[in-house]
Design an enzyme around this catalytic site. Structure first.
Site, mmCIF file in Angstrom:
data_model
loop_
_atom_site.group_PDB
_atom_site.id
_atom_site.type_symbol
_atom_site.label_atom_id
_atom_site.label_comp_id
_atom_site.label_asym_id
_atom_site.label_seq_id
_atom_site.Cartn_x
_atom_site.Cartn_y
_atom_site.Cartn_z
ATOM 1 N N GLU A 118 42.426 40.967 40.167
ATOM 2 C CA GLU A 118 42.844 42.361 39.976
ATOM 3 C C GLU A 118 44.328 42.423 39.601
ATOM 4 O O GLU A 118 45.163 41.765 40.208
ATOM 5 C CB GLU A 118 42.593 43.156 41.256
ATOM 6 C CG GLU A 118 42.918 44.638 41.127
ATOM 7 C CD GLU A 118 42.693 45.411 42.422
ATOM 8 O OE1 GLU A 118 42.561 46.644 42.350
ATOM 9 O OE2 GLU A 118 42.663 44.776 43.498
ATOM 10 N N LYS A 192 38.130 51.356 37.831
ATOM 11 C CA LYS A 192 37.795 51.213 39.252
ATOM 12 C C LYS A 192 37.220 52.514 39.816
ATOM 13 O O LYS A 192 37.864 53.558 39.802
ATOM 14 C CB LYS A 192 39.060 50.807 40.000
ATOM 15 C CG LYS A 192 38.883 50.434 41.455
ATOM 16 C CD LYS A 192 40.226 49.898 41.983
ATOM 17 C CE LYS A 192 40.141 49.429 43.419
ATOM 18 N NZ LYS A 192 41.439 48.842 43.855
ATOM 19 N N CYS A 229 37.652 45.263 43.121
ATOM 20 C CA CYS A 229 38.205 45.206 44.476
ATOM 21 C C CYS A 229 37.477 46.080 45.492
ATOM 22 O O CYS A 229 36.394 45.738 45.944
ATOM 23 C CB CYS A 229 39.695 45.550 44.431
ATOM 24 S SG CYS A 229 40.582 45.040 45.938
#
Length: 365
Positions: A118, A192, A229
């Site tokens: 990330e 994300k 993540c």
């Protein structure tokens, strides 16, 4: 909290005799033998000279009438290179120089799909709660320095590369994974979906939850997706990538020991089993120290432990907790279909029932 250099894999390997180790591996990793792959001597030397670990394993499917669909993937975990007080352009270029050497080794080992961690080209400054000071780390998904750098390598090595960055789209920031195809072309991106707002990990002040849904990229080497993540904590996030046809789902992360190390090895593995695809979990390493505007210090240490899991739940050992590393995994994508046929999770999922109940719950909010 500082990260200890010893991981569970190393402790167990050093404490058990060969028979005990096989029994442990069968229960903990899902198979008695890790199916390690031998890497070239030149690759080992490059890793030693440039101070990064190399580990390689295989996940093969049962022989069948269909030809094997072998995909060789690479996962890179790494630390930053320069102090966070150095000019941003210098920090980024130093990381580029490091990654260039690791990707060249991945290419020499015939890796065809590679994923970075990330926001790989910068320190994870989001823990500072400051924005303007770090704004020059943000970049265009299609024309930024990370894309320019990786595009040439993707084309050179005929490699699909996943580049998680901090995207700046006309002034709006996004936590984004850019997919570059084997020709060096922009293939698409995923933003994300789920953002933490816990302690110093308060990302909502930097960018909004993603607006790209759950895209699956049909690359030359397989159908891939990216669950960035914090999204690994959401079972439905994993589910939708599977329903959309993913065969490999990458989870690039920046996570510290105080926040979920105890279940780092569980969530992506569970997702692989539940959804019948391969998962790849990548976490950065090293300690990052930031000086805030008020001259106070913020320090974060990351624990690496990058690993991969097959659809049948078998997993690789993790990479180091403290060192840069390249994890290479050879996988037969036929295993996705074989496991789905054997266990029947999709057939018995009863998605219509859950869709109705979810609609009822959401409708009451």
């Amino acid at each position: 909290m500082e990260v200890s250099g010893t991981n569970l894999d190393e402790i167990i390997k050093n404490k058990l005799n060969p028979h005990q180790l096989k029994e442990f591996n069968k229960i903990y990793y899902g198979r008695a033998d890790h199916c390690e792959l031998k890497v070239k001597q030149s690759s080992s030397e490059a890793g030693k000279n440039n101070k990064f670990q190399i580990a390689a394993y295989s996940f093969l499917a049962e022989k069948e009438t269909r030809d094997p669909r072998i995909a060789k993937i690479g996962l890179i975990q790494h630390s930053i290179v320069l102090s966070t007080e150095k000019p941003i352009e210098e920090q980024r270029q130093a990381i580029f120089n490091k990654i260039d050497k690791i990707i060249s080794v991945a290419a020499a080992e015939d890796v065809k799909v590679l994923c970075l961690q990330e926001t790989w080209s910068m320190p994870f400054f989001l823990c500072t709660r400051e924005k303007d000071k770090w704004a020059n780390f943000t970049e265009s998904a299609e024309q930024g320095p990370s894309f320019t750098f990786l595009s040439s390598l993707a084309k050179k090595y005929q490699m699909v590369i996943i580049s998680p960055i901090l995207e700046n789209d006309e002034g709006t920031w996004w936590n984004t994974a850019v997919v570059i195809n084997e020709k060096g072309e922009f293939m698409g991106k995923h933003r994300k979906n789920h953002l933490p707002s816990i302690g110093s990990f308060s990302e909502t002040s930097y960018y909004s939850p993603g607006n790209t849904g759950h895209p699956v990229f049909d690359t030359k080497y397989g159908k891939i997706a990216v669950n960035i993540c914090y999204g690994r904590h959401q079972a439905l996030n994993w589910l939708m990538f599977g329903l959309n046809g993913a065969e490999i789902v990458f989870n690039p992360a920046a996570t510290i020991a105080e926040f979920g190390e105890s279940f780092w090895g569980i969530e992506a593995r569970n997702a692989a089993i539940a959804n019948g695809y391969f998962t790849c979990s990548i976490n950065r390493v090293g300690t990052e120290i930031f000086t805030k505007i008020d001259n106070s210090k913020v320090k974060r240490s990351y624990y690496g432990s990058t690993y991969a899991t097959a659809p049948n739940g078998h997993r690789t050992p993790g990479l180091s907790k403290v060192n840069d590393g390249l994890l290479i995994v050879e996988m037969d994508l036929n295993l996705c279909r074989q496991v789905k046929d054997q266990w029947g999770f999709n057939m018995t999922a009863r998605l219509d029932m859950y869709a109705q109940e979810l609609e009822a719950v959401v409708g009451t909010k």
